[in-house]
Enzyme design. Structure first.
Site, PDB file in Angstrom:
ATOM      1  N   HIS A 109       7.038  82.535  44.224  1.00  0.00           N
ATOM      2  CA  HIS A 109       8.365  83.144  44.217  1.00  0.00           C
ATOM      3  C   HIS A 109       9.464  82.099  44.124  1.00  0.00           C
ATOM      4  O   HIS A 109       9.339  80.985  44.631  1.00  0.00           O
ATOM      5  CB  HIS A 109       8.573  84.072  45.429  1.00  0.00           C
ATOM      6  CG  HIS A 109       8.699  83.391  46.763  1.00  0.00           C
ATOM      7  ND1 HIS A 109       9.900  82.929  47.259  1.00  0.00           N
ATOM      8  CD2 HIS A 109       7.783  83.128  47.730  1.00  0.00           C
ATOM      9  CE1 HIS A 109       9.724  82.414  48.460  1.00  0.00           C
ATOM     10  NE2 HIS A 109       8.441  82.516  48.772  1.00  0.00           N
ATOM     11  N   GLU A 147      11.260  87.650  47.064  1.00  0.00           N
ATOM     12  CA  GLU A 147      10.163  87.691  48.034  1.00  0.00           C
ATOM     13  C   GLU A 147      10.700  87.745  49.455  1.00  0.00           C
ATOM     14  O   GLU A 147      10.154  88.437  50.315  1.00  0.00           O
ATOM     15  CB  GLU A 147       9.263  86.462  47.852  1.00  0.00           C
ATOM     16  CG  GLU A 147       7.985  86.486  48.688  1.00  0.00           C
ATOM     17  CD  GLU A 147       8.109  85.808  50.049  1.00  0.00           C
ATOM     18  OE1 GLU A 147       7.136  85.858  50.825  1.00  0.00           O
ATOM     19  OE2 GLU A 147       9.186  85.236  50.353  1.00  0.00           O
TER      20      GLU A 147
END
Length: 360
Positions: free
Chosen positions: A67, A210
């Site tokens: 991420h 995320e």
């Protein structure tokens, strides 16, 4: 993988501001870096990056993701004197914000702190809430802040460069979670690009958001629809005096971490035993140290990835970091070096994985 190359790339990518939902500058930089070493590149409307490598033999579609976002805050309000009120995006901790240098949408600022001379005895022992904190960007009015181009909803992140300790394998700074794994994925693509000595298609995903609920990974996994997936992330460790007796035996410099269980009972995952056994198998074949972890207090994009469509056979390769969600996260470059070797072996030997059925 050369550690120095990895470090210099990490310094560059970690320095870019990219809080949840505001990752555009990180995404632009990573697209530029992945383009020369991928067969195809795509970016969706959320900001997820998809980099494709087609192997020289038919085979499965393999997704490996990391991420791009870092924890941060946003501008919540600006008062008449030009001081900025904030709201968190991700796991920002109030006690670590006070007195810090911050980047407010490209402008230098500091999180204010009441002078110790003016604090009461009780105030010296307490921590202001996120809604009591404020940022000083050197403006004297709301109008001046607006003239600077700062608006409600703008991104706020720590200012903290990646630095090395006397032991050069140990590095410290902001956004090691998770720009380190973005760079690790990039280095993997660089290595595989020319010969493409693997079966199937490798899809490298750099997912957004995320830190606020694994949002980008959910969308990306649905789009890719992989045969299996590996999530790369950093993970808290417990090798410092304040946590060493926590019953969570994970530390930096001890190899990649395979989280057998991560997250709570609802928002978490129990790693697929098939994938966990594959990771352990190849770590042993490479004679490298590895760590198994059970941690209910943190999770990774795997929690979203494994639940998409009919369920995805998936696992996680993570890397220990000290001082999680702080501007002084610490990691060991040797762990990433080992992780690179493991990932390359797993992907290039996919034909030898064997039967991955839940029951045989």
């Amino acid at each position: 993988m050369k550690k120095q190359v990895f470090l210099e790339q990490l310094r560059e990518v970690a320095s870019i501001q990219g809080t949840p939902g505001q990752e555009m500058n990180v995404v632009k930089s990573l697209v530029d870096l992945f383009t020369p070493v991928a067969d195809e590149i795509d970016v969706d409307h959320m900001g997820n990056i998809y980099a494709y490598l087609h192997g020289n033999k038919p085979g499965p579609k393999m997704m490996v993701s990391a991420h791009s976002d870092e924890i941060g805050c946003v501008v919540r309000d600006v008062d008449e004197r030009g001081f900025i009120k904030i709201e968190r995006t991700g796991g920002m901790i109030e006690s670590l914000l006070v007195g810090r240098k911050v980047n407010v949408n490209g402008h230098f600022g500091v999180v204010g702190v009441k002078a110790g001379h003016l604090q009461t005895a009780e105030e010296r022992k307490s921590i202001p809430s996120i809604h009591e904190l404020y940022i000083d960007v050197g403006a004297s009015s709301k109008e001046e802040v607006h003239t600077m181009g700062i608006q409600i909803g703008d991104s706020i992140s720590y200012i903290s460069e990646i630095e090395q300790f006397t032991n050069p394998d140990l590095v410290c700074g902001k956004a090691i979670d998770n720009r380190s794994c973005c760079v690790l994925l990039l280095e993997l693509f660089k290595d595989l690009f020319n010969e493409k000595d693997f079966s199937g298609t490798l899809v490298g995903v750099i997912a957004v958001q995320e830190e606020v609920g694994l949002r980008g990974a959910k969308v990306a996994t649905y789009k890719v629809n992989p045969d299996f997936a590996l999530v790369l992330d950093t993970i808290p460790c417990a090798d410092t005096p304040d946590s060493i007796n926590s019953g969570y035996p994970v530390g930096i410099g001890k190899g990649p971490v395979f989280p057998a269980l991560a997250g709570g009972s609802v928002r978490g995952n129990i790693m697929s035993p098939q994938v966990k056994n594959i990771l352990i198998r190849y770590a042993k074949e490479l004679d490298m140290p590895y760590q198994l972890a059970v941690m209910t207090g943190a999770t990774t994009d795997l929690a979203a990835v494994h639940l998409e469509r009919e369920g995805v056979l998936a696992g996680a390769v993570t890397f220990a970091r000290r001082y999680s969600h702080s501007p002084v996260e610490v990691a060991d470059l040797r762990d990433f070096e080992l992780g690179f070797a493991l990932l390359k072996r797993v992907i290039t030997d996919v034909d030898s994985w064997g039967d991955l059925s839940f029951i045989k």
